[in-house]
Design an enzyme around this catalytic site. Structure first.
Site, PDB file in Angstrom:
ATOM      1  N   HIS A 107      -5.311  51.178 -15.817  1.00 44.32           N
ATOM      2  CA  HIS A 107      -6.431  50.732 -14.982  1.00 44.32           C
ATOM      3  C   HIS A 107      -6.870  51.852 -14.064  1.00 44.32           C
ATOM      4  O   HIS A 107      -6.089  52.746 -13.735  1.00 44.32           O
ATOM      5  CB  HIS A 107      -6.041  49.498 -14.169  1.00 44.32           C
ATOM      6  CG  HIS A 107      -4.806  49.680 -13.352  1.00 44.32           C
ATOM      7  ND1 HIS A 107      -3.543  49.614 -13.898  1.00 44.32           N
ATOM      8  CD2 HIS A 107      -4.633  49.967 -12.044  1.00 44.32           C
ATOM      9  CE1 HIS A 107      -2.649  49.832 -12.954  1.00 44.32           C
ATOM     10  NE2 HIS A 107      -3.278  50.063 -11.816  1.00 44.32           N
ATOM     11  N   HIS A 109      -8.777  52.546 -10.313  1.00 44.37           N
ATOM     12  CA  HIS A 109      -9.176  51.967  -9.022  1.00 44.37           C
ATOM     13  C   HIS A 109     -10.512  52.547  -8.572  1.00 44.37           C
ATOM     14  O   HIS A 109     -10.737  53.763  -8.675  1.00 44.37           O
ATOM     15  CB  HIS A 109      -8.149  52.328  -7.937  1.00 44.37           C
ATOM     16  CG  HIS A 109      -6.773  51.801  -8.163  1.00 44.37           C
ATOM     17  ND1 HIS A 109      -6.296  50.666  -7.539  1.00 44.37           N
ATOM     18  CD2 HIS A 109      -5.755  52.249  -8.932  1.00 44.37           C
ATOM     19  CE1 HIS A 109      -5.046  50.459  -7.908  1.00 44.37           C
ATOM     20  NE2 HIS A 109      -4.685  51.406  -8.755  1.00 44.37           N
TER      21      HIS A 109
HETATM   22  P1  5GP Z   1      -1.198  50.213  -9.546  1.00 40.60           P
HETATM   23  O1  5GP Z   1      -0.226  50.086  -8.405  1.00 40.60           O
HETATM   24  O2  5GP Z   1      -0.519  49.877 -10.837  1.00 40.60           O
HETATM   25  O3  5GP Z   1      -1.957  51.513  -9.582  1.00 40.60           O
HETATM   26  O4  5GP Z   1      -2.336  49.147  -9.288  1.00 40.60           O
HETATM   27  C1  5GP Z   1      -2.167  47.787  -9.489  1.00 40.60           C
HETATM   28  C2  5GP Z   1      -3.189  47.100  -8.639  1.00 40.60           C
HETATM   29  O5  5GP Z   1      -3.222  45.750  -9.018  1.00 40.60           O
HETATM   30  C3  5GP Z   1      -2.843  47.131  -7.135  1.00 40.60           C
HETATM   31  O6  5GP Z   1      -3.896  47.744  -6.425  1.00 40.60           O
HETATM   32  C4  5GP Z   1      -2.670  45.672  -6.768  1.00 40.60           C
HETATM   33  O7  5GP Z   1      -3.207  45.381  -5.513  1.00 40.60           O
HETATM   34  C5  5GP Z   1      -3.420  44.957  -7.875  1.00 40.60           C
HETATM   35  N1  5GP Z   1      -2.909  43.632  -8.186  1.00 40.60           N
HETATM   36  C6  5GP Z   1      -1.604  43.232  -8.225  1.00 40.60           C
HETATM   37  N2  5GP Z   1      -1.524  41.936  -8.590  1.00 40.60           N
HETATM   38  C7  5GP Z   1      -2.798  41.514  -8.777  1.00 40.60           C
HETATM   39  C8  5GP Z   1      -3.355  40.256  -9.175  1.00 40.60           C
HETATM   40  O8  5GP Z   1      -2.670  39.268  -9.412  1.00 40.60           O
HETATM   41  N3  5GP Z   1      -4.705  40.194  -9.275  1.00 40.60           N
HETATM   42  C9  5GP Z   1      -5.523  41.273  -9.022  1.00 40.60           C
HETATM   43  N4  5GP Z   1      -6.844  41.095  -9.146  1.00 40.60           N
HETATM   44  N5  5GP Z   1      -5.011  42.461  -8.628  1.00 40.60           N
HETATM   45  C10 5GP Z   1      -3.679  42.585  -8.527  1.00 40.60           C
END
Ligand code: 5GP
Length: 146
Positions: A107, A109
């Site tokens: 993903h 951001h």
């Molecule tokens: P990462 O830490 O893997 O780069 O990003 C994961 C993102 O997913 C984080 O920014 C976190 O806030 C978001 N996230 C975690 N759980 C959920 C969820 O249940 N729904 C949504 N829409 N975002 C989530």
């Protein structure tokens, strides 16, 4: 789980894609989905994912799928700018737990920034109000190009 591993189809984004848990969706096309981050680092923080690819990170994704994701990232970023008028926008992407990745479905951001508002901590903020996220998603979607 880190840079190497097997895709887990129980991850939170796979569940969102299957409609098992709600998300404030902005837009989807044949390959990608954009939706609001539930724990935003700033107002308007959203995410773009591939709907079909099971790449866990940038190292695994096929170039065509990555191109579709990045094309969607640019389209949604332009809409975020029109809708929310941020002064700057961070585009970020984490690979492996050591880099801060917490969800192992590739993903990107999109994080709007204003110079007078502090940036929330990655993965450390509170859960946003879902109605507010849906409102933001509608506002951003209304400013997408055709
Ligand atoms: P990462 O830490 O893997 O780069 O990003 C994961 C993102 O997913 C984080 O920014 C976190 O806030 C978001 N996230 C975690 N759980 C959920 C969820 O249940 N729904 C949504 N829409 N975002 C989530």
């Amino acid at each position: 789980m880190s840079l190497d591993g097997v895709y887990d189809d129980g991850n939170i984004f796979a569940r969102i894609l299957r409609g098992e848990i709600p998300a404030a969706r902005i837009v989807e096309d044949d390959q990608t989905l954009a939706f609001m981050d539930a724990f935003p680092q700033s107002r308007g923080h959203c995410l773009v994912i591939h709907r079909v690819s099971t790449a866990r990170n940038l190292l695994e994704v096929r170039p065509e799928a990555l191109a579709a994701v990045m094309s969607s990232v640019q389209r949604v970023t332009l809409a975020v700018r029109r809708a929310l008028a941020p002064e700057g926008i961070i585009i970020s992407q984490f690979n492996g737990a050591a880099a801060g990745q917490t969800v192992f479905h590739l993903h990107v951001h999109i994080i709007p920034r204003w110079s007078d508002r502090p940036l929330g901590r990655h993965g450390g903020g509170g859960m946003a109000d879902f109605a507010e996220l849906k409102d933001l998603a509608t506002r951003i979607a209304s400013r997408l190009d055709s």
